[in-house]
Scaffold this motif. Sequence first.
Motif, PDB file in Angstrom:
ATOM      1  N   VAL A  48       0.857  -1.183   0.000  1.00 31.14           N
ATOM      2  CA  VAL A  48       0.000   0.000   0.000  1.00 31.14           C
ATOM      3  C   VAL A  48       0.890   1.229   0.000  1.00 31.14           C
ATOM      4  N   LEU A  49       0.745   2.052  -1.026  1.00 30.00           N
ATOM      5  CA  LEU A  49       1.461   3.319  -1.119  1.00 30.00           C
ATOM      6  C   LEU A  49       0.478   4.422  -0.745  1.00 30.00           C
ATOM      7  N   HIS A  50       0.665   4.993   0.421  1.00 30.20           N
ATOM      8  CA  HIS A  50      -0.253   6.035   0.889  1.00 30.20           C
ATOM      9  C   HIS A  50       0.339   7.390   0.543  1.00 30.20           C
ATOM     10  N   THR A  51      -0.232   8.018  -0.498  1.00 29.21           N
ATOM     11  CA  THR A  51       0.295   9.310  -0.953  1.00 29.21           C
ATOM     12  C   THR A  51      -0.314  10.477  -0.193  1.00 29.21           C
ATOM     13  N   ALA A  91       8.391   1.961  -7.094  1.00 28.57           N
ATOM     14  CA  ALA A  91       7.972   1.034  -6.042  1.00 28.57           C
ATOM     15  C   ALA A  91       7.252  -0.176  -6.626  1.00 28.57           C
ATOM     16  N   VAL A  92       6.384   0.060  -7.599  1.00 27.59           N
ATOM     17  CA  VAL A  92       5.651  -1.042  -8.234  1.00 27.59           C
ATOM     18  C   VAL A  92       6.607  -1.964  -8.979  1.00 27.59           C
ATOM     19  N   ALA A  93       7.546  -1.379  -9.719  1.00 24.59           N
ATOM     20  CA  ALA A  93       8.467  -2.174 -10.522  1.00 24.59           C
ATOM     21  C   ALA A  93       9.347  -3.077  -9.660  1.00 24.59           C
ATOM     22  N   ALA A  94       9.652  -2.637  -8.438  1.00 19.36           N
ATOM     23  CA  ALA A  94      10.527  -3.413  -7.556  1.00 19.36           C
ATOM     24  C   ALA A  94       9.765  -4.380  -6.664  1.00 19.36           C
ATOM     25  N   PHE A  95       8.442  -4.283  -6.643  1.00 16.18           N
ATOM     26  CA  PHE A  95       7.646  -5.073  -5.700  1.00 16.18           C
ATOM     27  C   PHE A  95       7.376  -6.474  -6.241  1.00 16.18           C
ATOM     28  N   GLU A  96       7.487  -7.454  -5.364  1.00 12.27           N
ATOM     29  CA  GLU A  96       7.158  -8.834  -5.706  1.00 12.27           C
ATOM     30  C   GLU A  96       6.064  -9.295  -4.758  1.00 12.27           C
ATOM     31  N   GLY A  97       4.850  -9.304  -5.247  1.00 13.83           N
ATOM     32  CA  GLY A  97       3.720  -9.671  -4.407  1.00 13.83           C
ATOM     33  C   GLY A  97       2.457  -9.766  -5.227  1.00 13.83           C
ATOM     34  N   ALA A  98       1.321  -9.842  -4.540  1.00 11.98           N
ATOM     35  CA  ALA A  98       0.048 -10.089  -5.216  1.00 11.98           C
ATOM     36  C   ALA A  98      -0.517  -8.850  -5.894  1.00 11.98           C
ATOM     37  N   GLY A  99      -0.310  -7.679  -5.298  1.00 12.51           N
ATOM     38  CA  GLY A  99      -0.886  -6.468  -5.871  1.00 12.51           C
ATOM     39  C   GLY A  99      -0.496  -5.245  -5.082  1.00 12.51           C
ATOM     40  N   VAL A 100      -0.842  -4.079  -5.642  1.00  4.23           N
ATOM     41  CA  VAL A 100      -0.477  -2.793  -5.043  1.00  4.23           C
ATOM     42  C   VAL A 100      -1.717  -1.917  -4.953  1.00  4.23           C
ATOM     43  N   ILE A 101      -1.890  -1.244  -3.810  1.00  5.05           N
ATOM     44  CA  ILE A 101      -2.930  -0.238  -3.627  1.00  5.05           C
ATOM     45  C   ILE A 101      -2.255   1.117  -3.492  1.00  5.05           C
ATOM     46  N   VAL A 102      -2.788   2.106  -4.189  1.00  5.12           N
ATOM     47  CA  VAL A 102      -2.282   3.474  -4.089  1.00  5.12           C
ATOM     48  C   VAL A 102      -3.415   4.342  -3.568  1.00  5.12           C
ATOM     49  N   THR A 103      -3.303   4.797  -2.314  1.00  2.00           N
ATOM     50  CA  THR A 103      -4.306   5.721  -1.783  1.00  2.00           C
ATOM     51  C   THR A 103      -3.942   7.132  -2.232  1.00  2.00           C
ATOM     52  N   HIS A 104      -4.952   7.895  -2.657  1.00  2.00           N
ATOM     53  CA  HIS A 104      -4.692   9.107  -3.434  1.00  2.00           C
ATOM     54  C   HIS A 104      -5.881  10.033  -3.310  1.00  2.00           C
ATOM     55  N   GLY A 105      -5.656  11.325  -3.308  1.00  2.00           N
ATOM     56  CA  GLY A 105      -6.745  12.286  -3.342  1.00  2.00           C
ATOM     57  C   GLY A 105      -7.505  12.221  -4.653  1.00  2.00           C
ATOM     58  N   ALA A 117      -1.564   3.856 -15.762  1.00  2.00           N
ATOM     59  CA  ALA A 117      -2.053   2.914 -16.766  1.00  2.00           C
ATOM     60  C   ALA A 117      -1.116   2.857 -17.967  1.00  2.00           C
ATOM     61  N   GLN A 118      -0.592   4.015 -18.381  1.00  2.00           N
ATOM     62  CA  GLN A 118       0.289   4.028 -19.553  1.00  2.00           C
ATOM     63  C   GLN A 118       1.728   3.650 -19.192  1.00  2.00           C
ATOM     64  N   ALA A 119       2.223   4.145 -18.072  1.00  2.00           N
ATOM     65  CA  ALA A 119       3.614   3.870 -17.698  1.00  2.00           C
ATOM     66  C   ALA A 119       3.804   2.433 -17.249  1.00  2.00           C
ATOM     67  N   LEU A 120       2.741   1.798 -16.757  1.00  2.00           N
ATOM     68  CA  LEU A 120       2.824   0.418 -16.276  1.00  2.00           C
ATOM     69  C   LEU A 120       2.055  -0.543 -17.176  1.00  2.00           C
ATOM     70  N   ALA A 121       1.860  -0.176 -18.433  1.00  2.00           N
ATOM     71  CA  ALA A 121       1.144  -1.042 -19.374  1.00  2.00           C
ATOM     72  C   ALA A 121       1.810  -2.418 -19.435  1.00  2.00           C
ATOM     73  N   GLY A 122       0.987  -3.456 -19.407  1.00  2.00           N
ATOM     74  CA  GLY A 122       1.504  -4.819 -19.440  1.00  2.00           C
ATOM     75  C   GLY A 122       1.825  -5.394 -18.077  1.00  2.00           C
ATOM     76  N   ILE A 123       1.568  -4.650 -16.993  1.00  2.00           N
ATOM     77  CA  ILE A 123       1.846  -5.131 -15.646  1.00  2.00           C
ATOM     78  C   ILE A 123       1.070  -6.418 -15.387  1.00  2.00           C
ATOM     79  N   GLY A 124       1.676  -7.343 -14.676  1.00  2.00           N
ATOM     80  CA  GLY A 124       1.069  -8.654 -14.471  1.00  2.00           C
ATOM     81  C   GLY A 124       0.299  -8.812 -13.188  1.00  2.00           C
ATOM     82  N   VAL A 125       0.176  -7.738 -12.392  1.00  2.00           N
ATOM     83  CA  VAL A 125      -0.574  -7.783 -11.136  1.00  2.00           C
ATOM     84  C   VAL A 125      -1.531  -6.602 -11.079  1.00  2.00           C
ATOM     85  N   PRO A 126      -2.508  -6.630 -10.164  1.00  2.00           N
ATOM     86  CA  PRO A 126      -3.416  -5.490 -10.041  1.00  2.00           C
ATOM     87  C   PRO A 126      -2.742  -4.305  -9.341  1.00  2.00           C
ATOM     88  N   ILE A 127      -2.931  -3.119  -9.920  1.00  6.60           N
ATOM     89  CA  ILE A 127      -2.545  -1.865  -9.296  1.00  6.60           C
ATOM     90  C   ILE A 127      -3.851  -1.103  -9.086  1.00  6.60           C
TER      91      ILE A 127
END
Length: 286
Positions: A6-9, A68-82, A94-104
Amino acid sequence: MAKILVLHTGGTIGMVSGPDGLMPAAGIVEGALERIKRNGTEIEVRTFEPLVDSAEIGPRHWNIIIDAVAAFEGAGVIVTHGTDTMSFSGAALAQALAGIGVPIVLCGAMHPLNTGGDAEGNLALALDIALGGRPGVWLAFAGRVLPAGGLVKHHSQQADAFRSIQQSQPAVPFRPLRFQDRQLAILTLSPGLSAPAVAAMLAELDGAVLRVFGAGTIMSDPVLESVLRAAVARGCRIRAVSQCESGGLLPGSYAAGAALWRAGCENGGEETPEAALIRLWLDLSR
C-alpha cells in the motif's frame, strides 16, 4: 501468504479535521487496513513523507510510485490518493505500467476514514481487487471497479464521483516508463480567445493538449493556424482532443477543423485530456 503493498500518498481518505479544515494525519490509513486485513494476507504500508494533497501530485510522484511497483514482488499494489487529480494519476500509471502482471488499484474517498462515509468501503474494495489477481490499473470507488486509464471526475461532492471513458491500450510487454522534466499543459479553446494568447502559452511548452470544439473544429482564423503551425515546426507537440466527454474527433467532418491537421496537430481521437497529456509526456520522456 499473499503480500500487498500500500502506497499512501495522501488525500481525503487519510485526513482528520483541523483548525483550518481537513488535514493529513499519520496512522489513519494504517489503522483502517489493520481492521480490514484478510487472514493470510501481509500488508506493507509505505507512506509519502510528507503526505501530499492531490493538487500537488505530478511526475515526480508518479515516478516514485512506478519505481515502487516495478521493484515489488507480491500479489498487488494499492495506491491511496486524493480524488482531485485521480484521473491524471490513473492515466499516468495505466500508460507507464502497461503490461503489468498484477493489479494496481487506486483508491480514495470523498470523506475521510472514521467519519461514516465512503472511505472504508472503497479501501475494502481496493484490497479485494488487489488480492483478486486481475492485472492492470484500476480505480476502486463507490462500489465499482473502473479502468484507471480514462477516468473522469464528473462530480465534486457525490460519493459516486467517477466514470471511465474507454481508452485504446495495445498489448505490450511490461516495461515501466518514467516521466522526465518537461513543460506540458492542457489548453482549452474558447470563443474569442486570441491567437496571440495561444502563441504566448505555446511558447512556454514542449507539448500541449488542445481541447477543441465538438468533433474537431476551431475558429477560422489564419493567424491561429499560423501559430499552431509555427509551434509544431519548432518541435512543440500538439495533440487535439474534443471538449466533449465522449465521441472523440472525426477529422474531415467539418471544414472548420481542417486547419488543425494542416498545421500538424495530432489526432487524440477519443482520448481524455488527461490520457492525451500523459501520452505526450511519456513520448517526450523517451
